[in-house]
Design an enzyme around this catalytic site. Structure first.
Site, PDB file in Angstrom:
ATOM      1  N   TYR A  54      46.639  -8.600 -25.294  1.00 41.48           N
ATOM      2  CA  TYR A  54      47.069  -8.231 -23.775  1.00 41.48           C
ATOM      3  C   TYR A  54      48.477  -8.046 -23.905  1.00 41.48           C
ATOM      4  O   TYR A  54      48.910  -8.294 -24.753  1.00 41.48           O
ATOM      5  CB  TYR A  54      47.458  -8.935 -22.962  1.00 41.48           C
ATOM      6  CG  TYR A  54      46.143  -8.949 -21.264  1.00 41.48           C
ATOM      7  CD1 TYR A  54      46.742  -8.059 -20.472  1.00 41.48           C
ATOM      8  CD2 TYR A  54      45.169 -10.108 -21.336  1.00 41.48           C
ATOM      9  CE1 TYR A  54      46.051  -7.429 -19.761  1.00 41.48           C
ATOM     10  CE2 TYR A  54      44.331  -8.925 -20.408  1.00 41.48           C
ATOM     11  CZ  TYR A  54      44.515  -8.059 -19.521  1.00 41.48           C
ATOM     12  OH  TYR A  54      44.185  -8.208 -18.528  1.00 41.48           O
ATOM     13  N   GLU A  81      50.456  -5.922 -21.169  1.00 42.76           N
ATOM     14  CA  GLU A  81      51.016  -4.972 -19.903  1.00 42.76           C
ATOM     15  C   GLU A  81      52.715  -4.581 -20.474  1.00 42.76           C
ATOM     16  O   GLU A  81      53.172  -6.069 -20.884  1.00 42.76           O
ATOM     17  CB  GLU A  81      50.863  -5.753 -19.116  1.00 42.76           C
ATOM     18  CG  GLU A  81      49.725  -5.854 -18.205  1.00 42.76           C
ATOM     19  CD  GLU A  81      49.375  -7.018 -17.412  1.00 42.76           C
ATOM     20  OE1 GLU A  81      50.484  -7.659 -16.046  1.00 42.76           O
ATOM     21  OE2 GLU A  81      48.278  -6.715 -16.531  1.00 42.76           O
ATOM     22  N   ASP A 109      46.375  20.080 -16.142  1.00 42.94           N
ATOM     23  CA  ASP A 109      46.171  19.291 -16.696  1.00 42.94           C
ATOM     24  C   ASP A 109      45.216  19.306 -17.667  1.00 42.94           C
ATOM     25  O   ASP A 109      44.092  20.596 -17.966  1.00 42.94           O
ATOM     26  CB  ASP A 109      44.559  18.826 -15.755  1.00 42.94           C
ATOM     27  CG  ASP A 109      43.594  18.111 -15.818  1.00 42.94           C
ATOM     28  OD1 ASP A 109      43.626  17.884 -16.903  1.00 42.94           O
ATOM     29  OD2 ASP A 109      42.803  17.314 -14.920  1.00 42.94           O
ATOM     30  N   THR A 163      42.683  14.610 -20.943  1.00 39.91           N
ATOM     31  CA  THR A 163      41.850  13.756 -21.832  1.00 39.91           C
ATOM     32  C   THR A 163      42.402  13.597 -23.093  1.00 39.91           C
ATOM     33  O   THR A 163      42.842  14.703 -23.642  1.00 39.91           O
ATOM     34  CB  THR A 163      40.458  13.956 -21.483  1.00 39.91           C
ATOM     35  OG1 THR A 163      40.360  15.019 -22.266  1.00 39.91           O
ATOM     36  CG2 THR A 163      39.952  13.425 -20.646  1.00 39.91           C
ATOM     37  N   LYS A 174      38.456  15.065 -26.075  1.00 42.62           N
ATOM     38  CA  LYS A 174      37.374  16.571 -25.751  1.00 42.62           C
ATOM     39  C   LYS A 174      38.109  17.158 -27.552  1.00 42.62           C
ATOM     40  O   LYS A 174      37.316  16.976 -28.579  1.00 42.62           O
ATOM     41  CB  LYS A 174      37.682  17.308 -24.670  1.00 42.62           C
ATOM     42  CG  LYS A 174      36.933  16.394 -23.436  1.00 42.62           C
ATOM     43  CD  LYS A 174      37.345  17.683 -21.965  1.00 42.62           C
ATOM     44  CE  LYS A 174      36.637  16.639 -20.800  1.00 42.62           C
ATOM     45  NZ  LYS A 174      38.083  15.515 -20.457  1.00 42.62           N
ATOM     46  N   ARG A 191      38.149   7.875 -25.967  1.00 43.62           N
ATOM     47  CA  ARG A 191      38.220   8.601 -24.982  1.00 43.62           C
ATOM     48  C   ARG A 191      39.063   7.990 -24.039  1.00 43.62           C
ATOM     49  O   ARG A 191      39.221   6.614 -24.084  1.00 43.62           O
ATOM     50  CB  ARG A 191      36.415   7.712 -24.462  1.00 43.62           C
ATOM     51  CG  ARG A 191      35.153   8.092 -24.892  1.00 43.62           C
ATOM     52  CD  ARG A 191      34.200   7.630 -23.747  1.00 43.62           C
ATOM     53  NE  ARG A 191      34.125   8.674 -22.951  1.00 43.62           N
ATOM     54  CZ  ARG A 191      33.760  10.044 -22.507  1.00 43.62           C
ATOM     55  NH1 ARG A 191      33.104  10.263 -23.633  1.00 43.62           N
ATOM     56  NH2 ARG A 191      33.672  10.771 -21.728  1.00 43.62           N
TER      57      ARG A 191
HETATM   58  N1  DSN Z   1      32.998  15.880 -16.717  1.00 39.17           N
HETATM   59  C1  DSN Z   1      34.196  16.450 -17.664  1.00 39.17           C
HETATM   60  C2  DSN Z   1      33.811  17.120 -18.344  1.00 39.17           C
HETATM   61  O1  DSN Z   1      32.207  17.371 -18.750  1.00 39.17           O
HETATM   62  O2  DSN Z   1      34.401  18.538 -18.513  1.00 39.17           O
HETATM   63  C3  DSN Z   1      35.405  16.924 -17.337  1.00 39.17           C
HETATM   64  O3  DSN Z   1      35.817  14.847 -16.576  1.00 39.17           O
END
Ligand code: DSN
Length: 410
Positions: free
Chosen positions: A47, A49, A193, A219, A222, A228
């Site tokens: 933990y 925090e 974003d 994110t 990707k 993730r």
């Molecule tokens: N839902 C995701 C996507 O596949 O683009 C984005 O969060």
């Protein structure tokens, strides 16, 4: 079989599925074994925090080193001054930004879902659309490109406190400079974003929002090929201080230190020269596939792609909807996702299109030639309308391609 064995068996089943299906989901990728090692490490027990040097728990000296290293690598990768590596996901990162910089009821302006925006960009059923007065801009009705003049017109009418530039299903380069000019005209904060395009941006293959956007979220799983998770970046110290409070204690408790370690590894990998070659190949593969679809009479929105994904209107092209297309392709071990086309008249659970992305196959080793072959296989399956012989033949070819790439068994 005991309860744990059951879950292990199911995980093995998923390993096998991943090894026998070609993934063309634009938001998925395969992480390295090092990233996997970190996510499965003892750091999950800790933990922490707070932030490095300012924790609310004892025994954080070791994990502090991990978080600082992740921060430094991320700053270097995107050439930014301040970062927060604690968001658990892209959605969490966006909500933390809103929580830091907005008050309930403030106006926000983002791309509509049907034009390719994201749930957290103000969709009415998402917290971003419930807590704030959300407005949307669309792409142009004919070109399906972002109509910056229209965004400006809407911004002038609405006077939003925050404008969001970014998308989940937009195949063309985004002009962040233009977005900043619009935001400045109405005194709005600009948030970029970059969840989908973080990889090409880090590799210098897409213009960067750094220097334009006040705040950037992403994110990490990707095109960036990490675990993730989510991140937030800025060059503004005041915004940074607010964001830190907005993440913890504003919207999250303890950070996932094992995932932060995995992010540090992924950022390190992205700093290697080979990452640029990978991103180039991702885009080339996407472009070659989109071209094959166009040449075969399919409607590819915007006529092609500048990035890792493209959208095909299967309904207008061959009179089957996106759901049917997705299901047909699954029979040949090819995974895509059904997706709305801008101004789609069909519902989201039976949209007109499919979204195809190349980050995952490129990690496996797909070349331009492989991508071309794959596009032809997809077209054959879609046109077969369920003919078993065609589906089985395509499946054999898919398995051959996977065998040729053979990285999943490393
Ligand atoms: N839902 C995701 C996507 O596949 O683009 C984005 O969060």
């Amino acid at each position: 079989m005991n309860r744990t064995e059951l879950i292990k068996k199911i995980i093995k089943e998923e390993d096998e599925r991943q090894a026998s299906f070609i993934t063309l989901i634009a938001s998925e990728n395969y992480v390295s074994n090092d990233v996997k090692f970190a996510t499965g490490s003892s750091l999950t027990n800790k933990y922490a925090e707070g932030y490095p040097g300012r924790r609310y728990y004892g025994g954080c000296e070791v994990v502090d080193k991990i978080e600082i290293e992740a921060q430094e690598r991320l700053k270097k990768l995107f050439k930014v001054k301040y970062v927060n590596v604690q968001p658990h996901s892209g959605s969490q990162a966006n909500i933390a930004v809103y929580n830091s910089l907005l008050n309930p009821g403030d106006k926000i302006l983002g791309m509509s879902l049907s034009s390719g925006g994201h749930l957290t960009h103000g969709a009415k059923f998402n917290l971003s659309g419930k807590s704030f007065e959300s407005f949307t801009y669309d792409v142009d009705r004919n070109s399906f490109l972002i109509d910056y003049d229209d965004v400006e017109k809407k911004a002038l009418e609405i006077k939003p406190k925050l404008i969001i530039a970014g998308a989940s299903a937009y195949p063309r380069e985004i002009d962040f400079k233009r977005f900043k000019e619009i935001a400045d005209k109405v005194g709005a904060i600009l948030m970029a974003d970059i969840a989908h395009i973080a990889g090409p941006i880090a590799a210098g293959l897409h213009n960067s929002p750094v220097g334009y956007a006040d705040i950037i979220t992403s994110t990490t799983h990707k095109t960036l090929r990490g675990p993730r998770s989510g991140i937030i970046m800025t060059n503004n110290l005041d915004i940074y201080n607010s964001i830190n409070k907005g993440v913890f204690p504003g919207t999250q408790g303890g950070p996932l230190m094992h995932v932060i370690a995995a992010k540090a590894i992924a950022f390190g990998e992205a700093l290697e020269n080979s990452f640029v070659d990978y991103q180039k190949q991702v885009i080339e593969n996407s472009q070659v596939m989109a071209k094959v679809f166009s040449e075969n009479g399919f409607e590819v929105t915007t006529g092609g792609t500048d990035n890792h994904l493209f959208l095909v209107n299967v309904l207008s092209s061959i009179s089957i909807d996106g759901k049917e297309a997705q299901e047909l392709l699954t029979k040949s071990n090819i995974i895509v996702n059904m997706n709305s086309i801008p101004f789609d008249k069909n519902p989201t659970n039976r949209p007109s299109g499919i979204r195809i992305g190349t980050p995952a196959i490129t990690t496996l080793g797909a070349t331009k030639k492989d991508s071309k072959k794959l596009a032809i296989l997809i077209i054959n399956v879609l046109r077969s309308k369920g003919d078993n012989k065609v589906i089985e033949k395509a499946k054999k070819e898919v398995l051959k391609l996977l065998k040729k790439w053979d990285k999943l068994n490393d």
